[in-house]
Write an enzyme that holds these catalytic residues in place. Structure first.
Site, short mmCIF file in Angstrom:
data_model
loop_
_atom_site.label_atom_id
_atom_site.label_comp_id
_atom_site.label_asym_id
_atom_site.label_seq_id
_atom_site.Cartn_x
_atom_site.Cartn_y
_atom_site.Cartn_z
N ASP A 248 -30.82 37.77 -2.79
CA ASP A 248 -29.72 38.75 -2.35
C ASP A 248 -29.83 38.56 -0.61
O ASP A 248 -30.42 37.76 -0.51
CB ASP A 248 -31.04 40.71 -1.67
N ASN A 249 -28.41 38.94 -0.26
CA ASN A 249 -28.58 38.14 1.79
C ASN A 249 -28.68 39.53 2.19
O ASN A 249 -29.12 39.77 3.71
CB ASN A 249 -26.55 38.27 1.74
N GLY B 90 -30.57 45.88 -4.34
CA GLY B 90 -29.97 46.77 -3.47
C GLY B 90 -30.66 48.61 -4.23
O GLY B 90 -30.74 47.89 -4.85
N TYR C 109 -12.49 47.00 -1.35
CA TYR C 109 -13.11 47.12 -2.08
C TYR C 109 -12.62 47.07 -3.44
O TYR C 109 -12.98 46.37 -4.09
CB TYR C 109 -13.89 48.39 -1.92
N ARG D 134 -22.60 27.05 -17.25
CA ARG D 134 -23.30 26.01 -17.12
C ARG D 134 -24.46 26.32 -17.84
O ARG D 134 -25.00 25.34 -18.36
CB ARG D 134 -24.24 26.04 -15.26
N ASP E 208 -26.77 34.29 -0.54
CA ASP E 208 -26.19 34.25 -0.36
C ASP E 208 -25.12 34.47 -1.33
O ASP E 208 -24.67 33.32 -1.00
CB ASP E 208 -24.78 34.36 1.09
N TYR F 81 -12.19 33.59 -16.69
CA TYR F 81 -14.03 32.89 -17.42
C TYR F 81 -13.81 32.93 -18.84
O TYR F 81 -14.68 31.65 -19.47
CB TYR F 81 -15.05 32.70 -16.61
N GLY G 251 -28.71 45.63 1.01
CA GLY G 251 -30.02 45.51 0.69
C GLY G 251 -31.07 45.57 0.97
O GLY G 251 -30.92 45.63 2.45
N SER H 38 -22.68 43.46 -4.09
CA SER H 38 -20.99 44.30 -3.19
C SER H 38 -22.18 45.81 -2.67
O SER H 38 -22.76 45.16 -2.27
CB SER H 38 -20.89 44.47 -4.60
#
Ligand code: UDP
Length: 312
Positions: A31-32, A10, A145, A106, A56, A159, A36, A75
């Protein structure tokens, strides 16, 4: 350090990759390509510390070698794109954010989420300070959004609180620069594209709504500082120099072609009336503030768009 960047092809993601590589880091880029573009990272192909994967991030990402930092930028950031893809937009704040947080958990890695000034909605507090909770229409056209990013912030804090992940939250204000897509729909590429083609500049409403524009190099510097900091609560990153959209249209017109007309179109629903970041927190804890003025930033940006328009 070894960085995982989502949304790396992007506009902001690609500049972030450049900066991290220049600093000597290793970058794994995801990136999917929904918004981008491979063009944004084409110059990095073959770089020994850069790997790009078409992935993705609403799908889990499994890695064999641990990351030191996970930066989740993926995004749909332009109103035009999130109006066209509201469900994907909600997914990038929810499922995708969780997948990226899981990698950080992880690997015991640092985590940064790029949130937004839209978290403040149409703000009743001006300038916007991080402690302001916002004025968001939860069912309006921009809610996919705004609420996605607000959920992403809440998930990030969860988290941190539940799993001790070293999280950071950047609230990014309007940012511009080379590699924005010409048809992105946002005001900076829209006005520059129109001016370069000799078309009227389309101001929505009467143009009295304000925005504050930050050059991408400054923004990326703020993101890197924040990602390496120990601040857990949101930090505004943006340029506090505020102007009306009509002033901005006049500025672009005068820079490109002073004879062009400015025309007025209806203001979209829930379009925020005023927006300017209070960056006291970023100045204090990160020692950060923008260094590039609008004149310099727009010169570089207009130069980039001129090449693109000439090629069409
Ligand atoms: N805008 C405009 N003409 C355009 C595109 C946008 O007047 O061709 C206005 C828009 O209504 C908003 C401001 O410019 O008030 C910034 O819009 P943008 O889409 O860049 O992002 P936003 O800050 O609203 O997320």
């Amino acid at each position: 350090m070894r960085f995982l960047i989502s949304g790396a092809a992007g506009f902001i993601g690609s500049h972030l990759c450049d900066r991290l590589l220049a600093d000597g880091h290793e970058v794994v880029a995801l990136d999917n390509f929904i918004t981008g573009s491979k063009d944004n990272v084409a110059h990095l192909e073959g770089h020994s510390r850069f790997q790009l994967y078409a992935h993705d991030v609403t799908q889990p990402f499994f890695n064999h070698t641990a990351f030191d930092a996970v930066l989740h930028l993926a995004s749909l950031a332009s109103p035009k794109h999130y109006f066209a893809h509201p469900i994907e937009t909600l997914e990038s704040g929810s499922t995708a954010t969780r997948n990226m947080l899981e990698v950080a958990r992880r690997d015991n890695a640092r985590f940064l989420i790029t949130s937004t000034s839209e978290a403040y909605g149409d703000p009743e507090v001006h300038p916007q300070v991080e402690t302001y909770w916002g004025n968001v229409n939860p069912v309006g056209p921009r809610s996919c959004y705004d609420e996605s990013k607000r959920y992403a912030e809440a998930l990030t804090m969860a988290y941190h609180r539940m799993h001790g992940v070293k999280t950071t939250i950047a609230r990014i204000f309007n940012t511009y620069g080379p590699r924005m897509a010409l048809d992105d729909g946002r005001v900076v590429p829209a006005f520059i594209d129109q001016a370069l083609r000799g078309e009227p500049l389309t101001v929505y409403g009467d143009g009295s709504q304000t925005r504050s524009f930050c050059y991408v190099r400054d923004l990326v510097d703020g993101l890197v500082r924040l990602a390496l900091s120990d601040e857990r609560y949101p930090v505004n990153l943006g340029n506090p120099a505020e102007m009306t959209i009509l002033q901005f249209a006049e500025y672009i017109r005068d820079a490109v072609n002073p004879s062009l007309p400015i025309v007025f179109h209806p203001l979209p629903q829930d379009d925020p009336k005023r927006r300017r970041p209070d960056i006291t927190k970023a100045r204090t804890i990160l020692g950060w503030e923008p260094a590039v003025g609008l004149g310099e930033g727009l010169e570089e940006t207009i130069g980039y768009f001129r090449q693109r328009v000439d090629r069409l």
